[in-house]
Design a protein around this motif. Sequence first.
Motif, PDB file in Angstrom:
ATOM      1  N   PHE A  72       0.839  -1.187   0.000  1.00 50.19           N
ATOM      2  CA  PHE A  72       0.000   0.000   0.000  1.00 50.19           C
ATOM      3  C   PHE A  72       0.884   1.250   0.000  1.00 50.19           C
ATOM      4  O   PHE A  72       1.575   1.518   0.979  1.00 50.19           O
ATOM      5  CB  PHE A  72      -0.912   0.020   1.234  1.00 50.19           C
ATOM      6  CG  PHE A  72      -2.036  -0.962   1.160  1.00 50.19           C
ATOM      7  CD1 PHE A  72      -3.289  -0.567   0.693  1.00 50.19           C
ATOM      8  CD2 PHE A  72      -1.855  -2.271   1.532  1.00 50.19           C
ATOM      9  CE1 PHE A  72      -4.332  -1.469   0.616  1.00 50.19           C
ATOM     10  CE2 PHE A  72      -2.900  -3.187   1.455  1.00 50.19           C
ATOM     11  CZ  PHE A  72      -4.128  -2.777   0.985  1.00 50.19           C
ATOM     12  N   HIS A  80      -7.933   1.815   7.378  1.00 49.53           N
ATOM     13  CA  HIS A  80      -7.882   0.566   6.599  1.00 49.53           C
ATOM     14  C   HIS A  80      -8.090  -0.657   7.498  1.00 49.53           C
ATOM     15  O   HIS A  80      -8.788  -1.590   7.121  1.00 49.53           O
ATOM     16  CB  HIS A  80      -6.579   0.442   5.796  1.00 49.53           C
ATOM     17  CG  HIS A  80      -6.643  -0.662   4.781  1.00 49.53           C
ATOM     18  ND1 HIS A  80      -7.191  -0.502   3.535  1.00 49.53           N
ATOM     19  CD2 HIS A  80      -6.275  -1.963   4.852  1.00 49.53           C
ATOM     20  CE1 HIS A  80      -7.161  -1.660   2.886  1.00 49.53           C
ATOM     21  NE2 HIS A  80      -6.602  -2.565   3.658  1.00 49.53           N
ATOM     22  N   VAL A  95     -11.048  -3.630   7.198  1.00 49.16           N
ATOM     23  CA  VAL A  95     -10.809  -5.072   7.236  1.00 49.16           C
ATOM     24  C   VAL A  95     -11.732  -5.725   8.273  1.00 49.16           C
ATOM     25  O   VAL A  95     -12.438  -6.694   7.983  1.00 49.16           O
ATOM     26  CB  VAL A  95      -9.328  -5.386   7.580  1.00 49.16           C
ATOM     27  CG1 VAL A  95      -9.128  -6.873   7.802  1.00 49.16           C
ATOM     28  CG2 VAL A  95      -8.393  -4.882   6.482  1.00 49.16           C
ATOM     29  N   LEU A 131     -14.533  -5.587  -2.177  1.00 45.51           N
ATOM     30  CA  LEU A 131     -13.245  -5.728  -1.495  1.00 45.51           C
ATOM     31  C   LEU A 131     -12.246  -6.462  -2.399  1.00 45.51           C
ATOM     32  O   LEU A 131     -11.093  -6.047  -2.542  1.00 45.51           O
ATOM     33  CB  LEU A 131     -13.469  -6.538  -0.218  1.00 45.51           C
ATOM     34  CG  LEU A 131     -12.401  -6.441   0.845  1.00 45.51           C
ATOM     35  CD1 LEU A 131     -12.390  -5.048   1.432  1.00 45.51           C
ATOM     36  CD2 LEU A 131     -12.664  -7.454   1.952  1.00 45.51           C
ATOM     37  N   HIS A 133      -8.858  -4.814  -4.028  1.00 45.67           N
ATOM     38  CA  HIS A 133      -7.564  -5.413  -3.701  1.00 45.67           C
ATOM     39  C   HIS A 133      -6.870  -6.016  -4.924  1.00 45.67           C
ATOM     40  O   HIS A 133      -5.648  -6.046  -4.982  1.00 45.67           O
ATOM     41  CB  HIS A 133      -7.710  -6.436  -2.566  1.00 45.67           C
ATOM     42  CG  HIS A 133      -7.837  -5.780  -1.223  1.00 45.67           C
ATOM     43  ND1 HIS A 133      -8.929  -5.040  -0.855  1.00 45.67           N
ATOM     44  CD2 HIS A 133      -6.982  -5.698  -0.172  1.00 45.67           C
ATOM     45  CE1 HIS A 133      -8.744  -4.539   0.358  1.00 45.67           C
ATOM     46  NE2 HIS A 133      -7.576  -4.921   0.806  1.00 45.67           N
ATOM     47  N   PHE A 175      -3.468 -12.809   1.707  1.00 46.84           N
ATOM     48  CA  PHE A 175      -4.710 -13.058   2.438  1.00 46.84           C
ATOM     49  C   PHE A 175      -4.517 -14.170   3.463  1.00 46.84           C
ATOM     50  O   PHE A 175      -5.116 -14.164   4.531  1.00 46.84           O
ATOM     51  CB  PHE A 175      -5.852 -13.392   1.482  1.00 46.84           C
ATOM     52  CG  PHE A 175      -6.216 -12.257   0.567  1.00 46.84           C
ATOM     53  CD1 PHE A 175      -5.930 -10.950   0.905  1.00 46.84           C
ATOM     54  CD2 PHE A 175      -6.851 -12.494  -0.636  1.00 46.84           C
ATOM     55  CE1 PHE A 175      -6.269  -9.892   0.071  1.00 46.84           C
ATOM     56  CE2 PHE A 175      -7.197 -11.453  -1.483  1.00 46.84           C
ATOM     57  CZ  PHE A 175      -6.910 -10.150  -1.133  1.00 46.84           C
ATOM     58  N   ILE A 209      -2.415 -12.419   6.294  1.00 47.65           N
ATOM     59  CA  ILE A 209      -3.197 -11.533   7.168  1.00 47.65           C
ATOM     60  C   ILE A 209      -4.229 -12.353   7.962  1.00 47.65           C
ATOM     61  O   ILE A 209      -4.531 -12.023   9.116  1.00 47.65           O
ATOM     62  CB  ILE A 209      -3.862 -10.363   6.395  1.00 47.65           C
ATOM     63  CG1 ILE A 209      -4.314  -9.266   7.369  1.00 47.65           C
ATOM     64  CG2 ILE A 209      -5.002 -10.798   5.519  1.00 47.65           C
ATOM     65  CD1 ILE A 209      -4.853  -8.006   6.729  1.00 47.65           C
ATOM     66  N   PHE A 257     -13.516 -16.984   4.096  1.00 44.96           N
ATOM     67  CA  PHE A 257     -13.344 -15.590   3.658  1.00 44.96           C
ATOM     68  C   PHE A 257     -12.314 -15.527   2.519  1.00 44.96           C
ATOM     69  O   PHE A 257     -12.565 -14.970   1.453  1.00 44.96           O
ATOM     70  CB  PHE A 257     -12.866 -14.766   4.862  1.00 44.96           C
ATOM     71  CG  PHE A 257     -12.896 -13.270   4.680  1.00 44.96           C
ATOM     72  CD1 PHE A 257     -14.003 -12.527   5.067  1.00 44.96           C
ATOM     73  CD2 PHE A 257     -11.799 -12.596   4.164  1.00 44.96           C
ATOM     74  CE1 PHE A 257     -14.016 -11.138   4.924  1.00 44.96           C
ATOM     75  CE2 PHE A 257     -11.804 -11.209   4.023  1.00 44.96           C
ATOM     76  CZ  PHE A 257     -12.915 -10.480   4.415  1.00 44.96           C
TER      77      PHE A 257
END
Length: 152
Positions: free
Chosen positions: A44, A64, A68, A89, A93, A104, A107, A137
């Motif tokens: 980012f 941000h 999330v 989203l 992204h 992903f 995180i 997710f």
Amino acid sequence: MCASAAEFISVLSFWGPLKADPKSYGEVVLQRLFETKPDSQKLFPKFAALPKEQLQNNPDLQAHGGIVLCKLTEFLQDGGQDKKILKDLAESHAKQHKIPRVYFQIISDVIFEVVVEKIEGFGTDAQTALKNVLKTFQTQMGEFYDELGFDD
Ligand code: CUP
């Protein structure tokens, strides 16, 4: 594995503090992510050049992080039913931020770690449920990435 309805409910039963304060928890998640995986900070432009001190009380980072966690809450409350929830989203992204999907997973691991550490009550069953919800997710995000033809 996909999370079952009962697993969504199990996670939701501990989710109150995160729902009430998405910015603070989201901030911790992103700070922890950048610490454990410094590469991720470069994804980012808003955060790439910032030294560690400037990641403290940083409104952009809080915003941000809040996004999330709010998305995760929305996803949880919906039980992963409405796939469109993650569409925007995934689009932002993939197209705008160009985040490879491996992040992903990274995180998700950080979210798991922070949630279990900060929120009381997550026993082993709820931990497994949380892992499966995060996996679902990620899978849905990946499906949109496929649709968009974003291969990374
Ligand atoms: O939402 C958002 O914003 C995302 C989250 C997620 C996804 C998937 C799974 C889980 C979670 N993001 Cu953003 C991500 C990321 C970031 O921010 C940074 C770095 C990496 C990744």
